[in-house]
Design a protein around this motif. Structure first.
Motif, mmCIF file in Angstrom:
data_model
loop_
_atom_site.group_PDB
_atom_site.id
_atom_site.type_symbol
_atom_site.label_atom_id
_atom_site.label_comp_id
_atom_site.label_asym_id
_atom_site.label_seq_id
_atom_site.Cartn_x
_atom_site.Cartn_y
_atom_site.Cartn_z
ATOM 1 N N PHE B 81 32.625 40.182 44.675
ATOM 2 C CA PHE B 81 34.124 39.750 44.828
ATOM 3 C C PHE B 81 34.388 38.614 45.598
ATOM 4 N N SER B 84 37.418 36.209 44.809
ATOM 5 C CA SER B 84 38.364 36.924 45.343
ATOM 6 C C SER B 84 38.836 36.372 47.243
ATOM 7 N N TYR B 87 40.439 32.713 47.336
ATOM 8 C CA TYR B 87 41.064 32.812 46.616
ATOM 9 C C TYR B 87 42.254 33.677 47.589
ATOM 10 N N LYS B 88 41.953 34.530 48.579
ATOM 11 C CA LYS B 88 43.066 34.515 48.958
ATOM 12 C C LYS B 88 43.213 33.848 50.460
ATOM 13 N N ASN B 127 34.793 32.975 36.757
ATOM 14 C CA ASN B 127 34.323 33.756 37.891
ATOM 15 C C ASN B 127 32.585 33.020 37.548
ATOM 16 N N HIS B 146 34.753 43.832 39.426
ATOM 17 C CA HIS B 146 35.419 43.341 40.377
ATOM 18 C C HIS B 146 36.102 42.496 39.514
ATOM 19 N N TYR B 149 40.224 42.640 39.281
ATOM 20 C CA TYR B 149 40.224 42.378 41.036
ATOM 21 C C TYR B 149 40.634 40.861 41.684
ATOM 22 N N CYS B 150 38.824 39.996 40.584
ATOM 23 C CA CYS B 150 39.073 38.439 41.509
ATOM 24 C C CYS B 150 40.228 38.379 40.464
ATOM 25 N N HIS B 153 43.284 38.175 42.348
ATOM 26 C CA HIS B 153 43.880 36.898 44.423
ATOM 27 C C HIS B 153 43.996 35.926 43.443
ATOM 28 N N GLU B 198 44.419 45.834 41.841
ATOM 29 C CA GLU B 198 45.585 44.023 42.176
ATOM 30 C C GLU B 198 45.570 43.383 41.452
ATOM 31 N N CYS B 407 36.503 40.911 53.217
ATOM 32 C CA CYS B 407 38.132 40.763 52.885
ATOM 33 C C CYS B 407 38.707 40.701 53.884
#
Lengths: 634, 634
Positions: B81, B84, B87-88, B127, B146, B149-150, B153, B198, B407
């Motif tokens: 992951f 992500s 991206y955050k 990804n 994930h 999830y990715c 984000h 997410e 995270c």
């Protein structure tokens, strides 16, 4: 197996060549009545059969057939360590055959041997999970592969067979496996250890039994290699498998509880056989601190679900107690070895506590379901576990018939079938009784063979009557353990009566057949309070009666135990049959936010006597909530 | 991105089309002083740079370059992951650019976009972990992969960019990703959900922003599919990823805390946008019970290390508090959405509590180390974590520079950069202030544009002075939140003074520039007591001052906190700068067995005043032991 000592067939799981005490094997101890006789009967009539049935059903025994028939890896069932559970079952069977001579069991045991034997490879290697085309190569995953762990259980089962039956095909399988391990991992071989200790104590015991120094040396090698960082990093960290610190430098047991205790047992064995008092003292100190600060009232060990591990000192939450059944089995093994080494009664106290409150708590009353973990506080009534398939290992709301990781039922079985071995020891001076059950003990003392009959209803009643049934001429000493929780015990012998302190109460004299010694252990129910640094238990109290821990179950309260507060003004009410305590049931008030400016209100005034049940008997009446430690009403 | 509403650039992380309150975006709120200004400064000058530096160092950003250069999978770094976290970080940068217009950050943001853009495949898939030769195929592991999830984000970062800058290359990447997700998982497509929620909240927000119904419908589809057992069995059980029960049938948040809270946020978004009051009420009730019985005093959530999950009701051990920083971030998101939906002050209370005591506790004072978990009781002084390599995620003894699963730092960054968005809302009637920080708020009310200046030293001081800087003609209502812990607050306006209860204190009138409203919140340090069913806290008390939870640290005690008992006879001593409480230091006595026949002795009589520190500031002075809840001396 050329040099079998004459004592070899007396059924001793542990037979050190030196130490304070010499164990009396299970073939010399007959348990005829009471709690332990009932547990052995349950084992003989239900648990062993149940475990065998399930291991056929889920294919763990069938893995050996699949190996022979070339159906591996595609037909492999169970986890990487499932072979070991078959071996633990066989160890249980071996002790049981030694104890009872059961012909049907002997037949079933030999059937299993016949299915396993052809799987052993020419060099002695034996494992259904590794080494075939399409499988991982042998010894390619020391962290999680459990190959040496499986060999350890195979060898322990082999020792059990050798000590109850003598050399046979199965013992030979075990010997060939041990030779293979020494060939591969001996000096100049692979410098590695197994992620799960077990091989150490197994090899040490095989060395004791055969007199083969090579096995003992190999056990010592494995022990000395641990804590050097040979194993790769894992998420749980190196303390999970005790690879963080060399065994002799550690200060306390830590990481995965079963691993830590198996390793401690192996270290005691090696220290004893190689005359290494520093190592013995290091392990004794580690266990001592562990008992003092990382052990539940039940004797259970392991405070974290994550990593099935010990917590830090005094970190002992009731509701998240892991207290794995196998850690109980392992703690009995460790404490028994320390007892044999130094003769201190505290070790026998721990053996007793764990047997009554962990090992016996695991099986259901019908012997067909088990706890893997043994919580001290059940917050939510459990739901019925799956009856036709294995359950997750840490789901302990109700006992489950079988687990995906099912080490516990077979560990319970091998412990119960060998219970007799924990009862008595000898030294140069005489006979010691450590655990009390109605029955008969035969043992050699300096002057010759001694036999005693034990009459008791312990732990229901505190009177233990020992009658001499055979004695050599000349004086010897009879010693009876007075549990640490029993100040006020009284010993009667030869018409005299005296107060005896916790430890061993001894009578040294010439004996005649028919002589009687009586130990009266006061075991009326009592309050027990926690050490002030156990945060999880502040403001709470428990009840014990003799060696048995009690608990409050919602079935008896008629309400969720979350609402209960116990009133502690006088001793718990104990009529000899049932233990009752005065309980206030608080009105359960929720709040939008569970923290507030004032302390909680006083409970309502309604107080009633509520029956407690022995912890080992809880959850036999359907889903319930339960707590061992009860909040004290202010 | 054809239909960008005119309001689109005001920097709102969450912009429901309906609901009790309308959020004021971060571009309309300037925080100029005090605690939150310092935290935003720390974020701007340290945290964002630190996170970018580490993600370059450990190769998580480099994974995108490796993809372009055909060096995957061999050069792939980090967990499945890790995309992500990039991206955050970009979401944090986007809010920060919107807040400050920082040109250097804009440059770095666009550099990252340029490295990511070529990795997106023609069908929108993006990804670095899946789909290439030698990698697992796309969508082959919904439990742990994930991928969605990715995407979630990525889309949230795209929304942040769109709402602070407008359509650009990065927004286009996010839109193409969202279209891809709808193509693959829409009606008639793959009937599946992601193991980590997410995507739901991300798609809902993108739907709100673009007006594209398709994104909202897809969010709803994912939501309705969950709880049907579509995900395969995992060791933690289906509740780990909330696949045990359909969202609208659940009664409480359970399983992995971050997953549960992200899912709850998505469910609120979907319920709000699709007019589903039953779903909204279901989630509100789940959160309400979670706050009432599964939340730490800090606002932290997650009581189990195993599975990073919620415990059962009232199972809230201090020493094993997981209270993941990301669960704090997620709880802020969930509570903010409920606040916008129903306008109840309790949600803003929770946002405040979590911001001060979880989100702010994670970063060290220099912004270069973080807590992943936020324990409420540190039993052993920590050891310094590795400075040059990532640490294990749950090692919380001291803050670590980076984690293998990292995270938390980027989640802290995106929360701090968007803090302004939690300060104020409007409704048809006027302006509401929910969080207090010195600064300036601009917002539209029914009659026109309003501006207010906020002067306050909160939470050091309880006086909040709001001065009207611009106002339309005609009456409107100014509402100020009175925290739930603050009975006795006073509101002064137009020469009048009145007591105001927790909730919102409102003044409805015609306003003139220069008009002042003062809210005086009493925040002297106070004792806080636990609900009687929280076993882990029995016999213990905590200290809070305003919204800030305090703790006792060994550095101030001069001894291990295990020895401390607090004397509760009068209010904690609070001179406006430092909070002190009377503490007895008990002699620490070990025992061979930690359970005994008598309660623990009374502590020694030596009582001294010891300073407490705000919990969010602990462990900034080297290794220490610490406790939030302190045993009460008898």
């Amino acid at each position: 197996m050329t040099t079998v000592p004459s004592e070899a067939l007396r059924g001793r799981p542990v037979a050190p060549s030196t130490g304070a005490l010499t164990p009396v094997g299970l073939t010399d101890v007959t348990i005829t009545g009471g709690f332990w006789a009932r547990m052995q009967e349950l084992n003989a009539t239900a648990i062993i059969d149940h475990a065998e049935h399930w291991m056929e059903k889920v294919g763990w025994i069938g893995n050996f057939d699949a190996a022979v028939e070339g159906r591996l890896p595609q037909d492999r069932r169970g986890r990487e360590f499932s072979d070991s559970d078959v071996y633990k079952l066989m160890e249980a069977m071996a002790w049981e055959i030694g104890r009872t001579g059961d012909a049907d069991l002997e037949h079933r045991f030999n059937d299993l041997v016949a299915r396993i034997q052809p799987v052993q490879e020419p060099d002695g290697y034996l494992n259904t999970m590794f080494g075939r085309p399409g499988q991982q190569p042998r010894y390619s995953d020391f962290e999680w592969g459990h190959e040496l762990y499986c060999f350890g259980h195979l060898i322990q089962a082999g020792v059990a067979r050798a000590r109850t039956h003598g050399h046979d095909t199965f013992v030979d399988i075990a010997l060939r496996a041990a030779d293979h391990v020494c060939d591969v991992f001996g000096p100049g071989g692979k410098e590695m250890v197994c992620g799960h200790p077990e091989i150490e104590t197994a090899l040490a015991e095989l060395g004791r039994h055969t007199g083969e120094r090579r096995y003992l040396d190999q056990a010592r090698l494995f022990l000395e290699r641990r804590g050097q960082g040979l194993l790769a990093e894992i998420d749980f960290g190196p303390e999970y498998f005790q690879d963080d610190v060399p065994v002799r430098e550690a200060e306390v047991l830590r990481g995965h509880a079963v691993r830590a205790l198996y390793l401690a047992s192996g270290a005691i064995d090696v220290a004893t056989e190689t005359g290494d008092p520093d190592l013995l003292e290091a392990v004794r100190a580690q266990v001592s601190r562990t008992v003092a600060s990382r052990t539940y009232l039940t004797g259970g060990m392991g405070a974290h679900h994550e990593g099935e591990s010990f917590g830090q000192d005094y970190e002992l939450p009731s509701d998240r107690a892991y207290s794995e059944t196998c850690a109980g089995v392992a703690a009995v093994q460790t404490a028994h070895r320390l007892l044999l080494a130094d003769g201190a009664a505290e070790h026998a106290d721990l053996v007793e506590r764990v047997l009554y409150n962990v090992v016996s708590a695991s099986p259901a009353e019908d012997g067909k379901a088990f706890y893997y973990t043994n919580t001290l506080h059940q917050r939510e009534p459990g739901t019925e576990p799956a009856q036709d398939e294995p359950s997750p290992r840490a789901a302990s709301s109700l006992r489950a018939p079988w687990f995906a990781v099912s080490c516990c039922p077979t560990n319970v079985a091998r412990t119960l079938s060998s219970l007799g071995a924990y009862v008595a020891t000898t030294d140069d001076d005489g006979l010691q009784l450590h655990q009390y059950a109605a029955g008969h003990v035969r043992a050699g003392v300096a002057g010759g063979e001694v036999e005693v009959d034990v009459e008791t209803r312990y732990p229901d009643d505190g009177l233990v009557r020992v009658r001499v049934a055979a004695t050599p001429p000349g004086p010897w000493t009879l010693s009876l353990r007075v549990p640490g929780w029993a100040p006020g015990a009284v010993l009667r012998s030869g018409g005299e009566e005296r107060d005896v302190a916790p430890g061993y109460a001894s009578v040294h004299r010439e004996w005649a057949v028919g002589d009687v010694v009586e130990l009266e252990i006061p075991l009326a129910a009592r309050w027990t309070w926690p050490h002030p640094e156990i945060d999880a238990l502040r403001g709470q109290v428990a009840v014990e009666r003799g060696p048995v821990v009690y608990c409050l179950e919602s079935v008896d309260l008629g309400a969720d135990v979350a609402a209960a507060e116990v009133v502690v003004r006088e001793a718990p009410h104990d009529d000899g049959t049932t233990v009752r305590v005065p309980v206030r049931v608080r009105e359960r008030v929720g709040a939008a936010w569970p923290y507030r400016a004032e302390p909680a209100d006083q409970a309502a005034d309604d107080v009633r006597d509520v029956a407690l049940v022995p912890y080992h008997r809880w959850a036999n009446r359907g889903p319930s909530t339960m707590r061992v430690w009860m909040p004290v009403a202010r």
